[in-house]
Design an enzyme around this catalytic site. Structure first.
Site, short mmCIF file in Angstrom:
data_model
loop_
_atom_site.label_atom_id
_atom_site.label_comp_id
_atom_site.label_asym_id
_atom_site.label_seq_id
_atom_site.Cartn_x
_atom_site.Cartn_y
_atom_site.Cartn_z
N MET A 79 35.73 25.89 49.76
CA MET A 79 35.18 26.88 50.68
C MET A 79 34.52 26.22 51.90
SD MET A 79 33.56 29.60 47.95
CE MET A 79 33.11 30.79 49.23
N HIS A 80 34.21 27.06 52.89
CA HIS A 80 33.33 26.74 54.03
C HIS A 80 33.95 25.83 55.08
CE1 HIS A 80 30.44 28.40 51.24
NE2 HIS A 80 30.38 27.31 50.51
N ASP A 235 37.38 28.82 45.79
CA ASP A 235 37.63 28.14 44.52
C ASP A 235 36.78 28.68 43.37
OD1 ASP A 235 35.29 27.07 45.61
OD2 ASP A 235 35.99 25.00 45.55
#
Length: 484
Positions: A79-80, A235
């Site tokens: 992520m991110h 995830d």
């Protein structure tokens, strides 16, 4: 057949399941992380594509008939990450990853704006996507000016697979641009970063169709052209789908590179002050709360690299029966820490070392320190209104019974171990691919695995670990000033 693709930090995993959700085959390809400066963590998106191609070609070569029968694909990913594209879809710079802390000043500035916590339900952490864009604007203005699209890592793979700019709610919730209650981009938060909706992908639910496989790639990879690619999930939400952690009250503990304590909820219940993440789940009308530590098995990997012994040998050498904690304390803040500290500057430490502190003591201290960090997360979740009665363990570290026994004892809850099988993010992604392709009921697909056994807390050692946790809690404020 259904295909799940999980883009992790250290590699890509591709997993085939059949219509009864039995795992048929899997393939992996590794990835490297570039750390050009302290606190930086980057990857070239071209490496994501190449690793995914390698994994899928491996499945094509080993299971051609099964690949030719795939009806849906699901995506999961780290992520991110900020993946910046120009108007032609060309990558402008290496992607800035989730564990990159260079934008801690920008994160603090955004977090000081009340609308961010109000609309996202979360602290703006340095690892989130929004502060990364502010850093790019301040330090690489020509890149910022050329940026036409901002994609999360797995959604860059979707762009490669389908040619579409699409994301979904669970991953988008980690950008600090999503109105998490409304499950939509916030125009106000985007504007605060000098952006608008044109920079963002279209949003769908994780169970919904989100593009179709390009014909040229289908021919190369041995897949049917035009098959559905599901919205997928970040995830942790994908792992939750794989574990069946979708109903309110269910929870899992992921002992992977980072550490996650994840609890599903049936409503939006933010409490940003606790430093707990409140994100959309991959299933419609569901959310989750999550505590995150940045270095879990990564802490053991670090110790392994220092002493020159493989992690499995280190953890295996401590024996089977849980021992009382020693006086050595390990703070697992190798990349800073999220829950509950929100401190990008802090770094890890051993405290209380003596001549008697051998490799075994240090190994146990690392496991204990990670367990104490999870207890910090448990307490933060309780402050946010979520009490855990038990957790299911996943991740590479869950192969160590010693570590799981320490976690059960420190957390004061039973730890369930699933029966043999693959229930991680790639499996959850494959389930989402199945749901999107078949229009199946998510609740009937995302079922929990059978539990092989349960590790109970060691009652006679709980007071000793409570005392160890109290020492651990005193250590952070004692060293904080050193790193400011």
């Amino acid at each position: 057949m259904f295909l799940g693709i999980d883009l992790g930090t250290s590699g890509v995993k591709a997993l085939l399941i059949d219509g009864d959700q039995r795992v048929v085959a899997s393939a992996n390809a590794s990835l490297e992380v570039s750390r050009p400066h302290p606190g930086w963590s980057e990857q070239d998106p071209a490496d994501w594509v190449e690793a995914t191609r390698i994994a899928l070609l491996s499945l094509r070569d080993s299971h051609p008939a099964e690949m030719g029968a795939v009806r849906g694909i699901g995506l999961s990913g780290q992520m991110h990450g900020a993946t910046l594209l120009d108007k032609a879809g060309k990558v402008l710079r290496p992607a800035i990853l989730w564990n990159d802390t260079r934008s801690h000043r920008e994160a603090a500035a955004l977090d000081a704006d009340p609308q961010f916590r109000q609309l996202t339900g979360n602290i703006v952490f340095p690892g989130f996507t929004a502060p990364k864009l502010l850093w790019v604007r301040e330090n690489e203005p020509e890149i910022f000016a050329a940026t036409a699209k901002i994609l999360l890592p797995k959604d860059y793979l979707r762009f490669w697979l389908t040619g579409e700019f699409i994301s979904e709610m669970s991953d988008a919730a980690g950008t600090a641009w999503l109105d998490v209650a409304r499950r939509d981009w916030s125009d106000a938060l985007l504007a605060a970063c000098g952006l608008d909706r044109s920079h963002m992908p279209v949003l769908v639910e994780g169970t919904a169709p989100a593009g179709r496989l390009r014909g040229d790639l289908a021919a190369e990879l041995g897949l049917p052209a035009g098959i559905v690619v599901a919205g997928g999930a970040g995830d942790n939400a994908a792992s939750a789908c794989g574990m069946g952690t979708v109903a309110s009250g269910s929870a899992f503990l992921s002992l992977g590179t980072s550490g996650v304590l994840f609890a599903a909820t049936d409503s939006y219940r933010p409490n940003a002050e606790s430093a707990v993440h409140t994100f959309c789940h991959a299933l419609p009308n569901t959310w989750h709360q999550m505590g995150v530590i940045l270095s879990a098995t990564d802490a053991m990997n670090w110790l392994s690299s220092v002493v020159g012994v493989k992690p499995a040998e280190l953890t295996g050498a401590v024996g089977g029966a849980l021992q009382a904690p020693s006086s050595v304390i390990f703070l697992p803040y190798l990349s800073g820490e999220r829950t509950p500290l929100n401190d990008a500057a802090i770094r890890g430490a051993f405290l209380g070392l003596g001549h008697e502190s051998d490799r075994g003591v240090m190994t146990r201290a690392v496991m204990e320190g990670v367990a104490y960090a999870f207890r910090d997360n448990r307490d933060a979740l309780e402050a946010a209104g979520t009490k855990l009665d038990r957790v299911t363990a996943i991740g590479g570290g869950s192969r160590s019974d010693y570590w799981l026994t320490a976690l059960a004892t420190v957390l004061g809850v039973p730890v369930d171990i699933p029966a043999d099988g693959d229930f991680g993010a790639a499996f959850g992604a494959a389930r989402l691919g199945l749901i999107a392709a078949e229009g199946a009921d998510p609740a009937s697909i995302c079922l929990a695995p059978a539990i092989a056994r349960t590790i109970e807390p060691v009652a006679k050692l709980q007071s000793a670990f409570d005392e160890g946790f109290a020492r651990y809690r005193k250590a952070y404020p004692a060293i904080k000033g050193v790193f400011q």
